[in-house]
Write an enzyme that holds these catalytic residues in place. Sequence first.
Site, mmCIF file in Angstrom:
data_model
loop_
_atom_site.group_PDB
_atom_site.id
_atom_site.type_symbol
_atom_site.label_atom_id
_atom_site.label_comp_id
_atom_site.label_asym_id
_atom_site.label_seq_id
_atom_site.Cartn_x
_atom_site.Cartn_y
_atom_site.Cartn_z
ATOM 1 N N ASP A 249 -7.991 -5.243 -0.048
ATOM 2 C CA ASP A 249 -8.474 -6.152 -1.105
ATOM 3 C C ASP A 249 -8.119 -7.611 -0.870
ATOM 4 O O ASP A 249 -8.564 -8.482 -1.616
ATOM 5 C CB ASP A 249 -7.898 -5.695 -2.460
ATOM 6 C CG ASP A 249 -8.462 -4.357 -2.858
ATOM 7 O OD1 ASP A 249 -7.685 -3.454 -3.211
ATOM 8 O OD2 ASP A 249 -9.698 -4.192 -2.779
ATOM 9 N N HIS B 216 0.850 -1.191 0.000
ATOM 10 C CA HIS B 216 0.000 0.000 0.000
ATOM 11 C C HIS B 216 0.886 1.241 0.000
ATOM 12 O O HIS B 216 1.950 1.246 0.626
ATOM 13 C CB HIS B 216 -0.896 0.030 1.248
ATOM 14 C CG HIS B 216 -2.072 0.929 1.104
ATOM 15 N ND1 HIS B 216 -1.975 2.282 1.310
ATOM 16 C CD2 HIS B 216 -3.343 0.689 0.730
ATOM 17 C CE1 HIS B 216 -3.163 2.832 1.096
ATOM 18 N NE2 HIS B 216 -4.006 1.888 0.733
HETATM 19 C C1 SDX Z 1 -6.233 0.012 -2.956
HETATM 20 O O1 SDX Z 1 -4.433 4.584 -2.105
HETATM 21 C C2 SDX Z 1 -5.379 3.914 -1.474
HETATM 22 O O2 SDX Z 1 -5.788 4.292 -0.390
HETATM 23 C C3 SDX Z 1 -5.927 2.701 -2.204
HETATM 24 C C4 SDX Z 1 -6.939 1.888 -1.430
HETATM 25 C C5 SDX Z 1 -8.216 2.652 -1.174
HETATM 26 O O3 SDX Z 1 -8.918 2.324 -0.198
HETATM 27 O O4 SDX Z 1 -8.542 3.540 -1.969
HETATM 28 O O5 SDX Z 1 -6.375 1.461 -0.201
HETATM 29 C C6 SDX Z 1 -7.368 0.642 -2.231
HETATM 30 O O6 SDX Z 1 -5.989 0.349 -4.081
HETATM 31 C C7 SDX Z 1 -5.373 -1.008 -2.234
HETATM 32 C C8 SDX Z 1 -4.186 -1.504 -3.107
HETATM 33 C C9 SDX Z 1 -4.697 -2.615 -4.029
HETATM 34 N N1 SDX Z 1 -3.635 -3.018 -4.989
HETATM 35 C C10 SDX Z 1 -2.976 -4.173 -4.875
HETATM 36 O O7 SDX Z 1 -3.134 -4.988 -3.970
HETATM 37 C C11 SDX Z 1 -2.008 -4.450 -6.018
HETATM 38 C C12 SDX Z 1 -0.676 -4.992 -5.468
HETATM 39 N N2 SDX Z 1 0.002 -3.932 -4.743
HETATM 40 C C13 SDX Z 1 0.926 -3.107 -5.463
HETATM 41 O O8 SDX Z 1 0.861 -3.026 -6.816
HETATM 42 C C14 SDX Z 1 1.453 -1.894 -4.698
HETATM 43 O O9 SDX Z 1 1.751 -2.296 -3.434
HETATM 44 C C15 SDX Z 1 0.581 -0.663 -4.657
HETATM 45 C C16 SDX Z 1 0.170 -0.252 -6.025
HETATM 46 C C17 SDX Z 1 -0.633 -0.908 -3.823
HETATM 47 C C18 SDX Z 1 1.408 0.450 -4.029
HETATM 48 O O10 SDX Z 1 2.420 0.737 -4.908
HETATM 49 P P1 SDX Z 1 3.530 1.843 -4.541
HETATM 50 O O11 SDX Z 1 3.172 2.607 -3.320
HETATM 51 O O12 SDX Z 1 3.819 2.619 -5.780
HETATM 52 O O13 SDX Z 1 4.726 0.963 -4.098
HETATM 53 P P2 SDX Z 1 5.877 0.513 -5.072
HETATM 54 O O14 SDX Z 1 5.275 -0.042 -6.309
HETATM 55 O O15 SDX Z 1 6.855 1.618 -5.180
HETATM 56 O O16 SDX Z 1 6.518 -0.716 -4.251
HETATM 57 C C19 SDX Z 1 7.566 -0.504 -3.332
HETATM 58 C C20 SDX Z 1 8.390 -1.791 -3.396
HETATM 59 C C21 SDX Z 1 8.816 -2.149 -4.819
HETATM 60 O O17 SDX Z 1 9.981 -2.934 -4.684
HETATM 61 P P3 SDX Z 1 11.443 -2.199 -4.898
HETATM 62 O O18 SDX Z 1 11.426 -1.551 -6.258
HETATM 63 O O19 SDX Z 1 11.551 -1.192 -3.771
HETATM 64 O O20 SDX Z 1 12.440 -3.318 -4.797
HETATM 65 O O21 SDX Z 1 7.581 -2.907 -2.972
HETATM 66 C C22 SDX Z 1 7.395 -3.807 -4.045
HETATM 67 C C23 SDX Z 1 7.737 -3.053 -5.314
HETATM 68 O O22 SDX Z 1 8.184 -3.951 -6.320
HETATM 69 N N3 SDX Z 1 6.000 -4.215 -4.021
HETATM 70 C C24 SDX Z 1 5.553 -5.456 -4.205
HETATM 71 C C25 SDX Z 1 4.156 -5.396 -4.014
HETATM 72 N N4 SDX Z 1 3.799 -4.131 -3.750
HETATM 73 C C26 SDX Z 1 4.939 -3.407 -3.745
HETATM 74 N N5 SDX Z 1 6.198 -6.602 -4.506
HETATM 75 C C27 SDX Z 1 5.430 -7.715 -4.618
HETATM 76 N N6 SDX Z 1 4.083 -7.733 -4.454
HETATM 77 C C28 SDX Z 1 3.418 -6.605 -4.143
HETATM 78 N N7 SDX Z 1 2.107 -6.625 -3.984
#
Ligand code: SDX
Length: 427
Positions: A362, A305
């Site tokens: 989710d 998140h």
């Molecule tokens: C919602 O904003 C809100 O409030 C949203 C929400 C709401 O109520 O409105 O809470 C609802 O959208 C919840 C999120 C649902 N999405 C998912 O579950 C999809 C999977 N999660 C990710 O794609 C991700 O965690 C996000 C999109 C939710 C957040 O992305 P960010 O903040 O841009 O984080 P990032 O992509 O920069 O990740 C930071 C690191 C990265 O690794 P490094 O480059 O630092 O090595 O964490 C890793 C990412 O690769 N990472 C994950 C991961 N999420 C982040 N690695 C594996 N699996 C994951 N799910």
Amino acid sequence: MDDATLAIGEETIELPVVEDSEGGRAVDISALRSTTGLITYDKGYGSTAETESAVTYLNGEEGILRYRGYSIEDLAEKSTFLEVSYLLYYGTLPNAAQLEDYVETIRRHTLVREDMRHLFDVFPADAHPMQMLASATSAMATYYPDALDPLDPVSADISARRLIAKLPTIAAWAFKHSVSQPFIYPRNELEYTANFLNMMFSLPVEQTTPSPAVSKALDVLFILHADHSQNLSSSAVRLVGSGQANVFSSVSAGIHALSGPLHGGANQQVVEMLDAMLADGGNSDSWITRAKDKDDPFRLMGFGHRVYKNFDPRARLIKKYARDVLDEIGTDDPVLELAMELEQHALADEYFVERKLYPNVDFYSGIIYRAMGFPAEMFTVLFAIGRLPGWLAQWREMITDPNSRIQRPRQVYTGATERPYIAMDQR
Ligand code: SDX
């Protein structure tokens, strides 16, 4: 609060620091460009606020979420979705007369214009219901030309109530279209969530009576999804609304934003991921390895998140409800055990711990929705019904803000500098 000092070469400037009601601080850079010619750059707005807001407070480090100061734990236990919708929009808990008036108005607007039925005829049966929901929401604006002025409080109020009242009807009709079943009309004697369940699962030949426990659990799930400050879809509603487009167009933009797999579309992706894991023998090891592999686009859906670097308090509550609802319905979905095992596995893995990746809202919600009988394509539609009061509250806060401005971010230009046109025979 002391100003912030920004040193640029030999020059330094003082920037005001504002403090929010929970002690958070922000450097106000509104005058930066006019005084220095500089702009700031912040991909994805990870460190940037576009607005002040009094609607929802969330603390990602401590896993706190409050709507207008009330904790979601309190509201989930003691309130109802319509009362929370009122609270978010008007900013205070309604007294008995205010709540009765609000509930009655909603009840009297659940029917959509009969000719809207034909809108669904243009969609193929396998159209995703989120696309139909966004289209029908946008189309609603064409039925109320006299109530579209976003700056008129009376029009804004009735439009907001119409949307709260009609979105479940449109959602249920989108589902009925996808399964080629007759549309079921709202029944005013049913309370809000039971009315939606009836429109979803009844047939003209057989009325289903929604179980009070399932109806209550869905009402709580709607409460838990009701707002989340400046998330992607709420920001989309504010952005489109900042140009004074009508509220139906602004909410339609929010529905489209929510449909993406990284935002609200994740709840459908989670259940599809868990099903794939089960089909793959139920061993999460290889999936965790893939999620950690930078060369593999797969991510652990329902994990991570932008704000929560601790447990998402909604996930904690939904996980608790998952077991209760499955026991109540008398169904046992193996993906629930798999989800809990996957959560334990990930939270013991350095990759997830280091990046503070926890289950989000989710991760467990889709398991409950499936147990209630909803197909996976409807999961994000349920998120939209729950989030609508938040979108409307954020929109109203923006449109009534005397300092509101049309949102128009700057850019860091990396394209070609000026160059002469090249005639075709020179290319
Ligand atoms: C919602 O904003 C809100 O409030 C949203 C929400 C709401 O109520 O409105 O809470 C609802 O959208 C919840 C999120 C649902 N999405 C998912 O579950 C999809 C999977 N999660 C990710 O794609 C991700 O965690 C996000 C999109 C939710 C957040 O992305 P960010 O903040 O841009 O984080 P990032 O992509 O920069 O990740 C930071 C690191 C990265 O690794 P490094 O480059 O630092 O090595 O964490 C890793 C990412 O690769 N990472 C994950 C991961 N999420 C982040 N690695 C594996 N699996 C994951 N799910």
